[in-house]
Design a protein around this motif. Structure first.
Motif, PDB file in Angstrom:
ATOM      1  N   ARG A 126       0.707  -1.009   0.254  1.00  0.00           N
ATOM      2  CA  ARG A 126      -0.060   0.028   0.073  1.00  0.00           C
ATOM      3  C   ARG A 126       0.851   1.364   0.272  1.00  0.00           C
ATOM      4  NH1 ARG A 126      -4.737  -0.203   4.429  1.00  0.00           N
ATOM      5  NH2 ARG A 126      -5.754   0.996   2.751  1.00  0.00           N
ATOM      6  N   ARG A 127       1.948   1.294   0.760  1.00  0.00           N
ATOM      7  CA  ARG A 127       2.764   2.412   0.783  1.00  0.00           C
ATOM      8  C   ARG A 127       3.245   2.625  -0.622  1.00  0.00           C
ATOM      9  NH1 ARG A 127       4.909   1.397   6.620  1.00  0.00           N
ATOM     10  NH2 ARG A 127       3.446   2.263   7.904  1.00  0.00           N
ATOM     11  N   VAL A 128       3.942   1.775  -1.201  1.00  0.00           N
ATOM     12  CA  VAL A 128       4.739   1.807  -2.316  1.00  0.00           C
ATOM     13  C   VAL A 128       3.882   2.277  -3.401  1.00  0.00           C
ATOM     14  CG1 VAL A 128       5.808   0.491  -4.290  1.00  0.00           C
ATOM     15  CG2 VAL A 128       6.545  -0.039  -1.777  1.00  0.00           C
ATOM     16  N   GLY A 130       1.048   3.940  -3.134  1.00  0.00           N
ATOM     17  CA  GLY A 130       0.665   5.223  -2.685  1.00  0.00           C
ATOM     18  C   GLY A 130       1.679   6.240  -3.022  1.00  0.00           C
ATOM     19  N   ARG A 131       2.689   5.810  -3.138  1.00  0.00           N
ATOM     20  CA  ARG A 131       4.054   6.658  -3.600  1.00  0.00           C
ATOM     21  C   ARG A 131       4.129   6.895  -5.163  1.00  0.00           C
ATOM     22  NH1 ARG A 131       8.603   4.596   0.293  1.00  0.00           N
ATOM     23  NH2 ARG A 131       7.909   5.454   2.299  1.00  0.00           N
ATOM     24  N   SER A 132       3.434   6.081  -5.887  1.00  0.00           N
ATOM     25  CA  SER A 132       3.507   6.079  -7.261  1.00  0.00           C
ATOM     26  C   SER A 132       2.372   6.728  -7.929  1.00  0.00           C
ATOM     27  CB  SER A 132       3.574   4.746  -7.846  1.00  0.00           C
ATOM     28  OG  SER A 132       2.571   3.680  -7.499  1.00  0.00           O
TER      29      SER A 132
END
Length: 132
Positions: A126-128, A130-132
């Motif tokens: 989810r974090r990865v 969310g960054r893209s």
């Protein structure tokens, strides 16, 4: 075209996926354990092994703490792990299914790694994403 999803829909979706993930962990754990025993009906064997841990899973999911943040490793994942293990072992003991020392250790370890591990991976994804 993107649509915004309400927080309540996102939370419900996360809860359903998390509960399904936890149920899969319990069933795979039981299936792996039953794989070491020859039996006439392996499906019933898996269900017989899984049901006490499934009850533990339900107990954990009955708490607002787990439902509020179901993907969180802490505290939801920890509560799911410990409740699944403790209730499962209590029910196994009460029903005469056996509590051999090595099984206690293996079950604690495997359930912990799996129930906490898939949550940690999901949060990382989810974090990865969310960054893209």
């Amino acid at each position: 075209m993107t649509t915004d999803i309400s927080p309540s829909v996102r939370r419900a979706r996360a809860s359903i996926l998390a509960l399904a993930g936890d149920a899969v962990v319990v069933l795979v754990f039981a299936a792996m354990g039953r794989g070491f025993h020859g039996e006439a009906n392996p499906v019933l064997g898996v269900l017989a092994t899984a049901w006490p841990f499934g009850v533990g899973l339900i107990v954990a999911w009955a708490t607002p703490l787990v439902r509020r943040r179901p993907l969180a490793v802490w505290p939801a994942g920890l509560l799911v792990w410990l409740a699944t293990y403790a209730v499962g072992m209590l029910l196994r003991g009460l029903t005469g299914q056996g509590l051999a020392g090595p099984f206690l250790v293996v079950a604690l370890t495997v359930l912990g790694v799996a129930l906490l591990g898939w949550r940690a991976i999901a949060l990382l994804v989810r974090r990865v994403a969310g960054r893209s």
